[in-house]
Motif scaffolding. Structure first.
Motif, PDB file in Angstrom:
ATOM      1  N   ALA A 156    -105.262 135.028  23.601  1.00 40.00           N
ATOM      2  CA  ALA A 156    -104.172 134.216  24.116  1.00 40.00           C
ATOM      3  C   ALA A 156    -104.328 134.146  25.608  1.00 40.00           C
ATOM      4  O   ALA A 156    -105.036 134.944  26.217  1.00 40.00           O
ATOM      5  N   CYS A 214     -96.342 136.601  32.115  1.00 42.28           N
ATOM      6  CA  CYS A 214     -97.468 137.277  31.467  1.00 42.28           C
ATOM      7  C   CYS A 214     -98.794 136.561  31.741  1.00 42.28           C
ATOM      8  O   CYS A 214     -98.884 135.346  31.660  1.00 42.28           O
ATOM      9  N   LYS A 230    -100.360 143.870  19.747  1.00 40.23           N
ATOM     10  CA  LYS A 230    -100.795 142.524  20.085  1.00 40.23           C
ATOM     11  C   LYS A 230    -100.721 141.690  18.819  1.00 40.23           C
ATOM     12  O   LYS A 230    -101.245 142.096  17.786  1.00 40.23           O
ATOM     13  N   THR A 231    -100.074 140.526  18.896  1.00 38.58           N
ATOM     14  CA  THR A 231     -99.899 139.751  17.674  1.00 38.58           C
ATOM     15  C   THR A 231    -100.921 138.622  17.556  1.00 38.58           C
ATOM     16  O   THR A 231    -101.047 138.008  16.510  1.00 38.58           O
ATOM     17  N   VAL A 232    -101.589 138.312  18.657  1.00 41.97           N
ATOM     18  CA  VAL A 232    -102.594 137.257  18.650  1.00 41.97           C
ATOM     19  C   VAL A 232    -103.830 137.837  19.293  1.00 41.97           C
ATOM     20  O   VAL A 232    -103.729 138.507  20.317  1.00 41.97           O
ATOM     21  N   ALA A 241    -101.489 137.736  30.057  1.00 43.57           N
ATOM     22  CA  ALA A 241    -102.285 138.118  28.883  1.00 43.57           C
ATOM     23  C   ALA A 241    -103.508 138.931  29.288  1.00 43.57           C
ATOM     24  O   ALA A 241    -104.597 138.749  28.758  1.00 43.57           O
ATOM     25  N   GLY A 256     -97.852 133.638  27.936  1.00 43.33           N
ATOM     26  CA  GLY A 256     -96.709 133.950  27.099  1.00 43.33           C
ATOM     27  C   GLY A 256     -96.787 135.375  26.637  1.00 43.33           C
ATOM     28  O   GLY A 256     -97.765 136.074  26.872  1.00 43.33           O
ATOM     29  N   SER A 257     -95.746 135.840  25.995  1.00 46.07           N
ATOM     30  CA  SER A 257     -95.794 137.207  25.540  1.00 46.07           C
ATOM     31  C   SER A 257     -96.147 137.244  24.075  1.00 46.07           C
ATOM     32  O   SER A 257     -95.357 136.895  23.224  1.00 46.07           O
ATOM     33  N   HIS A 258     -97.365 137.659  23.804  1.00 47.51           N
ATOM     34  CA  HIS A 258     -97.728 137.870  22.414  1.00 47.51           C
ATOM     35  C   HIS A 258     -97.867 139.355  22.190  1.00 47.51           C
ATOM     36  O   HIS A 258     -98.521 139.794  21.265  1.00 47.51           O
ATOM     37  N   TYR A 259     -97.304 140.138  23.107  1.00 52.09           N
ATOM     38  CA  TYR A 259     -97.287 141.585  22.942  1.00 52.09           C
ATOM     39  C   TYR A 259     -95.891 141.991  22.486  1.00 52.09           C
ATOM     40  O   TYR A 259     -94.899 141.435  22.939  1.00 52.09           O
ATOM     41  N   SER A 294    -105.840 135.974  30.438  1.00 55.87           N
ATOM     42  CA  SER A 294    -106.465 136.422  29.193  1.00 55.87           C
ATOM     43  C   SER A 294    -107.554 137.453  29.445  1.00 55.87           C
ATOM     44  O   SER A 294    -108.502 137.575  28.680  1.00 55.87           O
ATOM     45  N   PRO A 339     -98.103 143.670  11.797  1.00 55.12           N
ATOM     46  CA  PRO A 339     -98.734 143.451  13.108  1.00 55.12           C
ATOM     47  C   PRO A 339     -99.549 144.663  13.551  1.00 55.12           C
ATOM     48  O   PRO A 339    -100.619 144.523  14.127  1.00 55.12           O
TER      49      PRO A 339
END
Lengths: 563, 351
Positions: free
Chosen positions: A527, A505, A522-524, A507, A530-533, B344, B31
């Motif tokens: 970012a 990822c 999306k949790t963050v 991001a 990493g996977s924050h999805y 990002s 979330p």
């Protein structure tokens, strides 16, 4: 009071009650962290994608820490490795592979300059001790990785210094000694590693003793004995074998006098020797090799096994290379050689499927020479290893290097290795296998798939030309100054930005932006990796858009599980 | 189940919208609730897999909301978002007739003005409700200079009623009312140049956008939102069902339409061309056509197929020439640069 008529009113956002996820019939999106091709190709087991990701954020020290989690000698491999990672890089299908080795080398040098230390804790005082014979790249790597697994390491080295072949056979023009000393010194100063110098196997220590006193024994003695070479029984009186000649030169800085030489062989030793002798004044240097030169006509397994840039430099320096040929016969005057009869040769597959070398009749020609140097590989010195050596090598049965229960063979001595990176990888695997065995488990191989160029979506990558490192001109090349220069911080960081992040990822938010069903969460907010999805499978209709538009192939569509 | 029971049930399940931004429910947000963007159009809508229009509407709502209200013409967007008693919208939203979204929006804007509010009014319509049926209402709204942003989701046919041709359907595309066959190779006529007609109203801002370039689309929405007066945006929104391409290819198809020149991304202010998205490497139109079943007849043995392909290529080349879409080398704002991503999301052209 609100009067409701049918169809007049619906509360905001109430469509959430309707789970469109049950429309998915065949496939669902999943996050798959496949191996980047550089990682899959790296014999040392480095995850280049992972450390490039840190560099993309400008975190050089973290990048170095990720790098040295697999390879404790990045400054060394950044210089001497034939970089299969770079040859595998998916960017080569776009605008040129990443200059991985230049960046690795820069990180290695930066670590020395900044005094970065290995994030390895001291093992417990009563931790099991692994005995390691030979402090070359394989042995050093085994010791380092033993530490990472909480074990102690006891190294036994014949020579008065550690480094093995790195010190004895690699010219300073490729690997400066101050860098080698710094990387090895940093490794050996780690608490938990003991090293005994001038300990010769068979004379000062024996495998049986070591095995009975230690939790496990790693044999990394390297190959010290030249392969027997004679052409139809004739050997000149002043015969020199390639590796021995190179070592002698490294110690004394002199070659025996000659003006026209033929080197017979096809590895880095042969090419290094050719180049050093040419520089030391030999007029005509010819390399006779059974392999082919790299090119579209040459099968990958038939290419000369030399670091590609070293080969280019050798050709620049005027080394003549005769591919697909062998030395048939020496022409002698008394006990002195005056000519070499050379004939064309190919590796041909016979009826039984095995490859043989076939010399073609009628292609013989004579080259006038005054020295012929074989560089055809070396064997394990059997002293102290007699019952273990099989046809010249230790030949373990698996990738972990297991010879017996607690006995492991690593590096060149295995017989199927040939690079520093492979030796480093052997050390890591052996330590892993030993740690697993002590814990009563089996070591686990990483059998993830590899992400090929077809798995990427190239439209999302902006074109960027590859950075290049400075190089000494042919006339300036000597015996001490390094030929290839440093890429520099700015270029290293720019090169990192070219990494495609294959299989992992970025991001980049594409999945989050493009999902027509709001099914990517999306949790963050901010970012970088990493996977924050999350996939909200309650609403995902399985259209596959996210997988198609994922630049890195990190999202893949997989069959729905179960009925 | 009575309406009251159902409403109570839904209220219990989803709660009520906070009356003010600082009003909280006290519960830890899920979330989904914690998404760092405005969710104007929520999940659970009944759009087909890979719907370009659902995506486009969500992208518009994200940066237009939350202080907006919407008048939505009859069409796919209206149908799939509001299956009674549910609604996917999280803003005030009114369903108009097929032909009068612009007129209804004009009234809403006048009402807001009368009440002294600056809530921006959006009008949404498909290409049928904009190019054809609602055209006179739209022209009137522009002429009366209402403070409304009209967004046309252009999927190039009447998809909701079963893929009938509209005046936006491109030349040679097959639809149920312009079928390809012995007599004709799909639609006989050309796609209407609506943007020029709109621009001829001398309004402050009219632009075209594509779902393949969401950052560009959202920039245009934000720009239009800041203008006091009528603004117009046409968004190219592929329809996997009507265009007959795989649902996963929606973005790819939309991107190729821009890259070949058939759907130019341009901005017009007061009738003058003020900005275009340059094409980095112009694709042949066949790259765009061959992904879609509605152009499949252009790849058969029929001798007319080549002529139609050449005609479409000539139309694309015409756009490139008229709008000056050929860039001067790589540019962060061209079709290549606008798509670029990095770690990002930080790359040229990213938010």
């Amino acid at each position: 009071m609100t009067v409701l008529t049918r169809g007049a009113y619906g509360l905001p956002g109430t469509s959430l009650a309707y789970k469109t996820g049950n429309w998915r019939s065949t496939e669902r999106p999943v996050h798959v962290h496949a191996k980047a091709p550089c990682h899959a190709a790296c014999p040392a087991g480095e995850d280049q994608q992972a450390w490039f990701a840190k560099l993309q954020e400008g975190r050089a020290e973290e990048a170095w820490q990720v790098l040295v989690a697999a390879n404790p000698l990045p400054g060394v491999t950044g210089r001497v490795c034939p970089h299969p990672c770079q040859n595998a890089c998916n960017r080569k299908t776009m605008d040129g592979a990443l200059a991985i080795h230049n960046v690795e080398r820069w990180l290695g040098d930066e670590a020395i300059a900044q005094g970065w230390t290995h994030p390895v804790a001291e093992p417990a005082p009563d931790a099991p001790v692994v005995a390691i014979v030979g402090a070359g790249p394989a042995g050093l790597s085994a010791a380092y990785h033993a530490l990472r697994h909480g074990l102690r390491a006891a190294l036994y080295e014949t020579a008065p210094e550690a480094g093995g072949l790195l010190r004895s056979a690699i010219p300073r023009t490729r690997l400066p000694r101050h860098l080698l000393d710094a990387e090895i010194g940093r490794l050996l100063s780690l608490p938990g590693i003991e090293i005994t110098y001038r300990a010769r196997l068979g004379r000062d220590v024996s495998v049986e003793e070591l095995a009975s006193d230690h939790a496990a024994v790693c044999l990394a003695p390297g190959c010290q004995q030249g392969r027997a070479w004679d052409v139809a029984g004739a050997l000149p009186s002043d015969h020199h074998e390639g590796l021995a000649l190179l070592r002698e030169f490294m110690d004394h800085g002199q070659f025996p006098p000659a003006s026209r030489i033929v080197v017979h062989g096809g590895g880095n030793t042969a090419v290094d020797l050719c180049r050093l002798m040419k520089r030391s004044g030999v007029q005509q240097v010819t390399l006779i090799t059974a392999s082919g030169l790299p090119g579209p006509q040459t099968a990958p397994d038939d290419v000369l096994n030399v670091v590609p840039r070293e080969l280019d430099e050798a050709l620049e320096e005027g080394i003549e290379i005769v591919p697909h040929a062998t030395v048939n016969r020496l022409i002698m005057r008394g006990s002195k050689v005056i000519g070499a009869e050379v004939a064309s040769l190919r590796k041909e597959r016979g009826a039984d499927g095995r490859t043989r070398r076939v010399t073609f009749e009628g292609t013989e020609r004579v080259i006038d020479v005054d020295m012929v140097i074989p560089c055809i590989g070396e064997l394990v010195d059997p002293e102290g290893l007699e019952p273990l050596v099989d046809r010249g090598y230790l030949r373990p049965g698996d990738t972990w290097g297991r010879l017996q229960d607690n006995l492991y063979a690593l590096g060149d001595a295995r017989g199927d290795r040939g690079t520093v990176a492979e030796a480093v990888g052997d050390g890591r695997r052996a330590a892993e296998a030993i740690a697993a065995r002590l814990a009563g488990a089996e070591p686990e191989a990483d059998d993830r798939g590899e992400l090929t160029a077809e798995g990427l979506n190239p439209v999302y990558y902006e074109g960027a030309p590859r950075s290049t490192a400075p190089k000494l001109a042919v006339q300036q090349r000597g015996f001490d100054t390094e030929i290839e220069g440093d890429i520099g911080r700015a270029a290293a960081l720019a090169e990192a930005q070219r990494c495609l992040s294959c299989g992992n990822c970025l991001a980049c938010d594409n999945c989050w932006t493009f999902c027509p069903d709001n099914a990517v969460i999306k949790t963050v907010e901010l970012a970088t990796d990493g996977s924050h999805y999350l996939f909200d499978l309650d609403y995902c209709k399985g259209c596959g858009l996210c997988a198609d538009e994922c630049p890195t192939g990190y999202i893949q569509m997989q069959p729905e599980r179960g009925p | 189940m009575s309406d009251e029971t159902r409403l109570t049930e839904l209220r219990q399940k989803f709660g009520r919208q906070p009356a003010a931004p600082d009003e909280t429910t006290g519960a830890e947000p899920t979330p989904r609730e914690a998404q760092p963007r405005f969710r104007g159009l929520e999940s659970g809508h009944r759009a087909c897999q890979g719907c370009g229009e659902a995506l486009a509407a969500r992208l518009v709502m994200e940066c237009a909301g939350p202080d907006v209200m919407v008048a939505n013409a009859t069409g796919c967007l209206e149908v799939f978002t509001t299956a009674w008693p549910e609604s996917a919208w999280r803003v005030p939203w009114a369903h108009s007739l097929f032909e009068n979204a612009a007129a209804v929006a004009s009234g809403m804007e006048a009402a807001m003005k009368a009440r002294g509010r600056n809530t921006k009014v959006l009008a949404f319509g498909g290409d049928g409700g904009t190019y054809d049926i609602g055209f006179q209402a739209l022209s009137g709204m522009l002429e009366r200079y209402h403070n409304v942003l009209y967004v046309c989701y252009d999927n190039e046919a009447y998809m909701n009623t079963g893929i009938q041709r509209s005046s936006s359907t491109p030349h040679a595309a097959t639809t149920t009312t312009s079928p390809a066959g012995r007599e004709r190779m799909g639609k006989r006529h050309l796609k209407k140049d609506l943007l020029s007609i709109i621009a001829a109203h001398h309004i402050p801002y009219a632009a075209s956008a594509s779902v393949a370039f969401p950052q560009d689309l959202q920039r245009k929405v934000r720009y239009a939102m800041g203008i006091d007066g009528p603004t117009f945006l046409v968004v190219h929104s592929p329809c996997p069902l009507g265009w007959r391409h795989e649902s996963r290819l929606t973005i790819n198809v939309a991107r190729r339409a821009v890259e070949c020149g058939l759907f130019p991304l341009v901005e017009l202010e007061r009738g003058s061309l003020t900005n275009v998205m340059p094409i980095r490497d112009q694709r042949p139109v066949t790259d765009y056509l061959q992904l879609q079943g509605r152009f499949a007849h252009l790849f058969g043995d029929d001798p007319r197929a080549q002529q139609k392909r050449d005609h479409l290529q000539a139309l694309a080349d015409y756009n490139v020439q008229v709008y000056g879409l050929t860039g001067a080398g790589p540019d962060p704002a061209d079709t290549g640069g606008a798509a670029a991503v990095g770690r990002s999301g930080v790359a040229a052209g990213r938010r």
